[in-house]
Write a protein that holds these residues in place. Structure first.
Motif, PDB file in Angstrom:
ATOM      1  N   TRP A 158      -3.856  -2.042  -4.484  1.00 18.92           N
ATOM      2  CA  TRP A 158      -3.431  -1.342  -3.274  1.00 18.92           C
ATOM      3  C   TRP A 158      -3.362  -2.313  -2.106  1.00 18.92           C
ATOM      4  CZ3 TRP A 158      -6.387  -0.669   1.281  1.00 18.92           C
ATOM      5  CH2 TRP A 158      -7.680  -1.197   1.215  1.00 18.92           C
ATOM      6  N   ARG A 161      -0.316   2.445  -2.977  1.00 20.49           N
ATOM      7  CA  ARG A 161      -0.867   2.232  -4.324  1.00 20.49           C
ATOM      8  C   ARG A 161       0.209   1.550  -5.157  1.00 20.49           C
ATOM      9  NH1 ARG A 161      -0.902   6.442  -8.644  1.00 20.49           N
ATOM     10  NH2 ARG A 161      -2.340   5.784 -10.308  1.00 20.49           N
ATOM     11  N   THR A 170       3.062   5.607  -3.566  1.00 21.74           N
ATOM     12  CA  THR A 170       2.829   4.957  -4.857  1.00 21.74           C
ATOM     13  C   THR A 170       4.106   4.299  -5.329  1.00 21.74           C
ATOM     14  OG1 THR A 170       1.105   6.547  -5.487  1.00 21.74           O
ATOM     15  CG2 THR A 170       2.143   5.293  -7.258  1.00 21.74           C
ATOM     16  N   ILE A 181      -9.566   1.768  -5.474  1.00 18.62           N
ATOM     17  CA  ILE A 181      -8.316   2.303  -4.958  1.00 18.62           C
ATOM     18  C   ILE A 181      -8.615   3.483  -4.036  1.00 18.62           C
ATOM     19  CG2 ILE A 181      -6.029   3.178  -5.555  1.00 18.62           C
ATOM     20  CD1 ILE A 181      -6.622   0.374  -6.607  1.00 18.62           C
TER      21      ILE A 181
END
Length: 295
Positions: free
Chosen positions: A222, A188, A125, A118
Motif C-alpha cells: 500500500w 492498496r 485498489t 495494510i
C-alpha cells in the motif's frame, strides 16, 4: 492592499510556474529521493538514524587498525605478545554489538510492521501485472473496471504524446500511460506477474515501495502519496534482455482531477491523459486562488 498583494502573488507564481513536481533519479545522487508517503518518511529517518551507529563504528575500526598497525608492527615488537584472551575485551565486544543491534532492531521492526500492515478500507485498489516488458494496471471496483497497459515511451513517440520535455518526462523513465492516483488517499496495490512470465519487481523509490511480482502469486502492499506530481520507478528484478526498459510512472493528482480522469478514461484514455498533462502545465492552486481574490 490585499488586492495588490494578491496580484503580486499571482504574478510571482506565474513567473516561476513549472510543469509540476517530478521525482526521479538525478546525476551523482547520494541521498534518497524526497519522501512523499508515510512509509518513505520512516525509511529516510531510519537511514539517518543508522548513520549515528555506522559512522562512529567505522571511525573506531579505522582508528584501531591504525593503532594496531603502528604499535604492534614487527619492527617495534619483534617478540609478539602471547596473551590468549582478555576478559574485559570479550565482554565489551559481546555486549556492545548486542546493544547496538537492539537499538537498530526496534525501529526496524516497527517500520517493517507498518509496511506489511495494510490499512483497512483503502480508498482505491489497483492490480499491477508485470509482463516482459510492460506493466498492466487494473482499477478494481465499479461496473466497468478501468484497465490499460503501460509501455516505455519511445523517443519517436514523444511529439505525438506531447511529452517532449525531458525534465518532466525523462528518457528511459517516461511511459505512454501513467498510473493515476488521487493525493492523500490510501491505495492498496496488488502485484503479480503473468502466469507464464518471470519474476519482476514493482519499485517506486519516492514512495518507499518495492515488492516482487511473482507468476501465480498475488503480493499486496500500500501507499498514500502526500504530494501531487509525477514519480518514477523501475522494475527492480532482473527479468530478461529488456529489463532496463520497464519503467513505472505514477501521476498523483487532486481528488477532483482524479474523478474527472477516471470518468473520461473509460472512453478515451489518451484524451484523459492529455487533459491531466494540460492541468499539470498550469500554475499552482495558489495562482488560481490569488487570481480569484484579485477580482
Amino acid at each position: 492592499m490585499n488586492r495588490a498583494f494578491a496580484v503580486m502573488t499571482a504574478l510571482i507564481c506565474l513567473l516561476f510556474a513549472s510543469a509540476g513536481f517530478a521525482d526521479q533519479p538525478t546525476p551523482w545522487q547520494v541521498d534518497l529521493q524526497t519522501p512523499v508517503t508515510p512509509i518513505m518518511h520512516e525509511i529516510k529517518w531510519f537511514n539517518y538514524y543508522t548513520l549515528w551507529f555506522i559512522v562512529p563504528i567505522t571511525i573506531l575500526v579505522l582508528i584501531l587498525l591504525v593503532v594496531v598497525a603502528m604499535k604492534f608492527r614487527a619492527s617495534k615488537n619483534p617478540v609478539p605478545s602471547r596473551t590468549s584472551h582478555n576478559t574485559m575485551i570479550e565482554i565489551v565486544w559481546t555486549v556492545g554489538p548486542v546493544l547496538i543491534l537492539f537499538f537498530i532492531a526496534i525501529p526496524s521492526f516497527n517500520m517493517l510492521n507498518a509496511q506489511l500492515t495494510i490499512p483497512t478500507n483503502p480508498d482505491l485498489t489497483i492490480k499491477a501485472t508485470a509482463t516482459q516488458w510492460l506493466w498492466s494496471y487494473e482499477y478494481e471496483g465499479g461496473e466497468n473496471p478501468l484497465s490499460f497497459d503501460s509501455y516505455i515511451l519511445k523517443d519517436e513517440d514523444r511529439a505525438a504524446a506531447g511529452k517532449e520535455d525531458l525534465g518532466a518526462y525523462p528518457r528511459l523513465l517516461a511511459v505512454d500511460n501513467e498510473l493515476v492516483v488521487p493525493v492523500n488517499k490510501t491505495v492498496r496495490l496488488l502485484v503479480t506477474a503473468a502466469p507464464t512470465d518471470v519474476i519482476h519487481a514493482f519499485a517506486m523509490p519516492a514512495f518507499g515501495l518495492k515488492i516482487d511480482a511473482v507468476p501465480g502469486r498475488l503480493n499486496e502492499t500500500w501507499f498514500k502519496a502526500e504530494k501531487e506530481g509525477m514519480y518514477y520507478g523501475q522494475c527492480s528484478e532482473l527479468c530478461g534482455k529488456d529489463h532496463a526498459y520497464m519503467p513505472i510512472a505514477i501521476r498523483v493528482v487532486s481528488e477532483e482531477q482524479y474523478d474527472t480522469w477516471a470518468t473520461s478514461a473509460q472512453g478515451d484514455l489518451s484524451g484523459a491523459n492529455r487533459a491531466l498533462m494540460a492541468l499539470a502545465a498550469q500554475p499552482a492552486d495558489a495562482v488560481r486562488v490569488a487570481a480569484t481574490e484579485s477580482k
